[in-house]
Enzyme design. Structure first.
Site, PDB file in Angstrom:
ATOM      1  CG  ASP A  48      -1.973 -20.415  -1.053  1.00  0.00           C
ATOM      2  OD1 ASP A  48      -1.387 -20.343   0.048  1.00  0.00           O
ATOM      3  OD2 ASP A  48      -1.519 -21.088  -2.006  1.00  0.00           O
ATOM      4  CE1 TYR A  61      -3.461  -2.701   0.728  1.00  0.00           C
ATOM      5  CE2 TYR A  61      -4.613  -0.684   1.297  1.00  0.00           C
ATOM      6  CZ  TYR A  61      -4.636  -2.013   0.974  1.00  0.00           C
ATOM      7  OH  TYR A  61      -5.836  -2.675   0.899  1.00  0.00           O
ATOM      8  CE  LYS A 100       1.906 -17.936  -2.506  1.00  0.00           C
ATOM      9  NZ  LYS A 100       1.003 -19.103  -2.498  1.00  0.00           N
ATOM     10  CG  ASP A 112      -7.998  -4.796   1.894  1.00  0.00           C
ATOM     11  OD1 ASP A 112      -8.938  -4.321   2.565  1.00  0.00           O
ATOM     12  OD2 ASP A 112      -7.956  -4.779   0.649  1.00  0.00           O
ATOM     13  CG  ASP A 160     -13.539  -7.176   2.767  1.00  0.00           C
ATOM     14  OD1 ASP A 160     -13.199  -6.419   3.696  1.00  0.00           O
ATOM     15  OD2 ASP A 160     -14.073  -6.775   1.709  1.00  0.00           O
TER      16      ASP A 160
END
Ligand code: IPM
Ligand code: MG
Length: 359
Positions: A223, A142, A191, A247, A251
């Protein structure tokens, strides 16, 4: 006591949900004998319309001189075609950065009153969902270097994911501290099978974990974490992760609890002044219709009370009021099902405020 709170209403449903939260805070003030002085600086699209920028300096100054910041939501189709640095979202990223809010705490709780609202099957939710996403908020992709350059294939855009040891250490400490008072498990999501930034993330988190021998550390690839969240969410206690992974996963975590309209968040740095906001967006499709669910914002106000104002009893009073209104069957449209009582956004705010007063 007297407190100064900056209320960044923002765009879309932002003004409606923050007004509902203010009616609850006003009830807290009456019940407990406090005075809340609100300021309403502009952010996002509202600020672009007035000042041409999503985060005016005056807004930063107002927030810095307040004891806490309550935020609604920013953004909407009206501003979608502006260049990146002038989009409403830049205002949100800018205020997080200006206040040094590196830790974003997003609890996802399946309320027993709302079990039916989860899209997961009963056999998956039977052990409950009670987890917290601890998301690094002012680093990573970001805020990394970005731009346009020429490549052998022509014009190319790039964004950079970069994390320093210091940035990872401070967010990891927040996650372990939180886990100490919960079920004592931290799942660090990365990751590391592909990204160097994730490899450094992983070794740094392992070092921090040494100072928290009572807390179990588990590492998980992002994942797999996305999959495990819908396979068996009860395995998670504290999820520690980077800005972008957080982020996305927050959700998902919100959705499996039934409604993104219910989940609050806090963003904290090294000072007491935090920023508190629902995790959902500005929902332009229902803006102005008094149909939004203000509960996520009201619960964010509860987090504000305990975290930035040191008012734990007041925060509990708000949380209990929310529970009682839900158990009496009141529902906003997003969580409505046949047999329950319909509430508009403002009505939901009034009902919760009344419960605070009458407790
Ligand atoms: C969030 C939002 C923001 C983010 C957007 C609006 C910039 O999705 O708070 O999760 O990505 O941080
Ligand atoms: Mg998001």
């Amino acid at each position: 006591m007297e407190f100064k709170i900056a209320v960044l209403q923002g765009d879309g449903i932002g003004p409606e949900i923050t007004n509902a939260a203010i009616s609850v805070l006003d009830a807290v003030a009456i019940k407990f004998g406090h005075k809340f002085n609100y300021r309403f600086p502009l952010i996002g699209g509202a600020a672009i319309d007035r000042d041409g920028v999503p985060l005016p300096q005056s807004t930063i100054d107002e927030c810095k001189s307040s004891q806490a910041v309550l935020l609604g939501a920013v953004g909407g189709p009206k501003w979608d075609n502006l260049p990146g640095h002038l989009r409403p979202e830049k205002g949100l990223l800018g205020i997080r950065n200006a206040l040094g809010l590196y830790a974003n705490i997003r609890p996802a709780l399946l309320h027993s009153e709302l079990k039916g609202a989860s899209p997961l099957k009963n056999e998956i939710t039977k052990n409950g969902i009670d987890l917290v996403v601890v998301r690094e908020l002012i680093g990573g992709i970001y805020f990394g270097e970005r731009g346009l350059r020429n490549s052998p294939n022509g014009k190319q855009a790039y964004d950079t994911e970069a994390y320093s040891v210091k940035e990872v250490e401070r967010i990891a400490r927040i996650a372990f501290d939180l886990a100490k008072n919960r079920r004592r498990k931290v799942t660090s999501v990365d990751k590391a099978n592909v990204l160097d930034s994730s490899k450094l993330w992983r070794t740094t988190v392992a070092k921090v974990a040494e100072s928290f021998p009572d807390v179990q550390l588990e590492n998980m690839f992002v994942d797999n974490a996305a999959m495990q969240l819908v396979r068996d969410p009860s395995q998670f206690d504290v999820i520690l992760t980077s800005n972008m992974f957080g982020d996305i996963l927050s959700d998902e975590a919100a959705m499996i609890t039934g409604s993104i309209g219910l989940l609050p968040s806090s963003s904290l740095g090294d000072s007491k002044c935090g920023l508190f906001e629902p995790i959902h967006g500005s929902a332009p499709d229902i803006a102005g219709k008094d149909a939004a669910n203000p509960i996520a914002t009201i619960l964010s106000a509860a987090m504000l009370l305990v975290t930035s104002l040191d008012l734990p009893a007041e925060a509990t009073a708000v949380e209990n009021a929310v529970k009682r209104v839900l158990s009496k069957g009141w529902r906003t449209p997003d969580i409505y099902s046949t047999g329950s009582k319909k509430a508009t956004c403002s009505k939901m705010g009034e009902l919760i405020a009344l419960e605070v007063l009458n407790a």
